[in-house]
Write a protein that holds these residues in place. Structure first.
Motif, short mmCIF file in Angstrom:
data_model
loop_
_atom_site.label_atom_id
_atom_site.label_comp_id
_atom_site.label_asym_id
_atom_site.label_seq_id
_atom_site.Cartn_x
_atom_site.Cartn_y
_atom_site.Cartn_z
N ALA A 187 0.76 -1.22 -0.14
CA ALA A 187 0.21 0.20 -0.11
C ALA A 187 0.72 1.13 -0.09
O ALA A 187 0.61 2.30 -0.53
N LEU A 188 1.94 1.14 0.72
CA LEU A 188 2.77 2.22 0.80
C LEU A 188 3.38 2.74 -0.73
O LEU A 188 3.76 3.66 -1.11
N LYS A 189 3.82 1.53 -1.33
CA LYS A 189 4.44 1.58 -2.68
C LYS A 189 3.36 2.38 -3.52
O LYS A 189 3.80 3.09 -4.39
N ARG A 190 2.10 1.92 -3.48
CA ARG A 190 0.98 2.56 -4.41
C ARG A 190 1.00 4.00 -4.06
O ARG A 190 0.64 4.71 -4.87
N HIS A 191 1.13 4.36 -2.73
CA HIS A 191 0.76 5.69 -2.51
C HIS A 191 1.89 6.50 -2.80
O HIS A 191 1.99 7.46 -3.65
N ASP A 192 3.06 6.08 -2.40
CA ASP A 192 4.48 6.89 -2.91
C ASP A 192 5.66 5.90 -2.86
O ASP A 192 6.16 5.65 -1.74
N PRO A 193 6.20 5.63 -4.09
CA PRO A 193 7.27 4.61 -4.17
C PRO A 193 8.57 5.31 -3.27
O PRO A 193 9.35 4.38 -2.87
N THR A 194 8.86 6.49 -3.21
CA THR A 194 9.89 7.08 -2.41
C THR A 194 9.70 6.88 -1.11
O THR A 194 10.62 6.38 -0.47
N ILE A 195 8.48 7.03 -0.50
CA ILE A 195 8.35 6.92 0.87
C ILE A 195 8.60 5.61 1.23
O ILE A 195 8.96 5.10 2.25
N ALA A 196 8.09 4.68 0.36
CA ALA A 196 8.07 3.09 0.59
C ALA A 196 9.26 2.66 0.72
O ALA A 196 10.06 1.81 1.63
N GLY A 197 10.29 3.22 -0.25
CA GLY A 197 11.62 3.16 -0.16
C GLY A 197 12.24 3.36 0.98
O GLY A 197 13.16 2.80 1.64
N GLN A 198 12.17 4.65 1.57
CA GLN A 198 12.64 4.97 2.87
C GLN A 198 12.41 4.42 3.97
O GLN A 198 13.20 4.12 4.82
N PHE A 199 11.02 3.98 4.08
CA PHE A 199 10.53 3.12 4.91
C PHE A 199 11.45 1.93 5.29
O PHE A 199 11.86 1.44 6.23
N SER A 200 11.38 0.99 4.06
CA SER A 200 11.98 -0.27 4.18
C SER A 200 13.78 -0.13 4.36
O SER A 200 14.20 -1.04 5.20
N ASP A 201 14.21 0.94 3.92
CA ASP A 201 15.58 1.08 4.13
C ASP A 201 15.99 1.52 5.59
O ASP A 201 16.80 1.14 6.25
N ALA A 202 15.11 2.53 6.21
CA ALA A 202 15.26 2.76 7.70
C ALA A 202 15.07 1.55 8.52
O ALA A 202 15.88 1.31 9.43
N PHE A 203 13.98 0.64 8.13
CA PHE A 203 14.05 -0.34 9.29
C PHE A 203 15.05 -1.71 8.85
O PHE A 203 15.51 -2.21 9.63
N HIS A 204 15.43 -1.45 7.52
CA HIS A 204 16.43 -2.58 7.19
C HIS A 204 17.77 -2.14 8.15
O HIS A 204 18.46 -2.93 8.47
N ARG A 205 18.17 -0.91 7.99
CA ARG A 205 19.13 -0.24 8.94
C ARG A 205 19.20 -0.71 10.38
O ARG A 205 20.24 -1.02 10.97
N TYR A 206 17.80 -0.65 10.96
CA TYR A 206 18.03 -1.11 12.23
C TYR A 206 18.06 -2.72 12.42
O TYR A 206 18.80 -3.07 13.29
N TYR A 207 17.23 -3.30 11.71
CA TYR A 207 17.23 -4.77 11.82
C TYR A 207 18.87 -5.35 11.53
O TYR A 207 19.12 -6.33 12.19
N ARG A 208 19.36 -4.71 10.61
CA ARG A 208 20.68 -5.17 10.26
C ARG A 208 21.74 -4.91 11.12
O ARG A 208 22.58 -5.55 11.80
N ASN A 209 21.88 -3.76 11.50
CA ASN A 209 22.94 -2.79 12.09
C ASN A 209 22.32 -2.52 13.54
O ASN A 209 23.52 -1.88 14.60
N GLY A 210 21.09 -2.48 13.93
CA GLY A 210 21.01 -1.75 15.14
C GLY A 210 20.97 -0.22 14.99
O GLY A 210 20.70 0.49 16.28
N GLU A 211 20.81 0.35 13.81
CA GLU A 211 20.86 1.87 13.68
C GLU A 211 19.67 2.23 13.92
O GLU A 211 18.58 2.15 13.02
#
Length: 240
Positions: A187-211
């Protein structure tokens, strides 16, 4: 059952209707398999309509090599589900009915599909200011827990809840349909792919590196247009 022994999806659905649902007057099959996006674990979502049915129900089973989820309605009982899906902002039944493939037709089905498409087009109700205020408060509470959390194990669970609430907040404050689990990201990708990308990247950074910084920034940016974090002065049920 092995994948090689599976019947073609439409043939499997037609057989199961004949065998298990003799009162079926109309049927639609939907889901990722029908869209050509299926995986090894994808199921077949089947919406059935029976004129004489009083109460709706759903049932799940394996047949002809497929996991099947069947949603059984009358030609009127679906209306309550359309309404409840609209209120929660997650139009699962409307999507199945509007996008699925008809495997058994009836005169009433055209009207129901048009109604489902119209609901999807209109979008969910826009949240009131009081609802937005409440959502901000609970997201703020989660965010503060996340910031202060020193346990990696606990942080993983807090982050999961924060992702769900923040994604839903972004979508609903933009009058967009929401979802849960993988459907939230779609649903986020349909709304705004840029926001969806930022969303995924932010949580990837936390889950992978604790950032934590990217997650904190993302959540704050989602709430800023509506007043930002909220704690001081918030109350529920207090007499004025």
């Amino acid at each position: 059952m092995a994948l090689s022994k599976r019947l073609e999806p439409l043939e499997a659905v037609k057989r199961i209707i004949d065998e298990r649902f003799p009162a079926c007057d109309a049927a639609i099959v939907a889901g990722s398999v029908i869209r050509g996006e299926g995986t090894a674990t994808s199921d077949l979502d089947i919406v059935l309509f029976e004129r004489e049915r009083q109460a709706s129900y759903r049932t799940s089973f394996f047949a002809y090599g497929w996991p099947m989820e069947v949603f059984v309605h009358s030609f009127h009982s679906y209306e309550n589900y359309f309404e409840s899906d609209r209120e929660r902002g997650q139009p699962s039944l409307q999507q199945m009915v509007s996008e699925g493939t008809i495997v058994r037709d009836a005169p009433e089905l055209k009207r129901i599909r048009e109604e489902a498409k119209q609901v999807l087009l209109e979008g969910p109700d826009l949240w009131s200011e009081s609802v937005i205020r409440e959502k901000r408060y609970f997201i703020t509470d989660l965010l503060e827990d996340f910031i202060g959390c020193s346990s990696r194990d606990e942080g993983i669970f807090i982050a999961g809840s924060l992702a769900e609430r923040t994604g839903d907040f972004i979508l609903r404050t933009n009058k967009c349909w929401s979802g849960s689990s993988k459907w939230l990201l779609r649903a986020l990708k349909r709304h705004d792919p840029t926001i969806a990308g930022q969303f995924s990247d932010a949580f990837h950074r936390y889950y992978r590196n604790g950032e934590k910084e990217s997650v904190i920034q993302l959540v704050d940016e989602a709430m800023v247009p509506h007043g930002g974090r909220l704690f001081e002065g918030f109350s529920i049920g207090k007499d004025t």
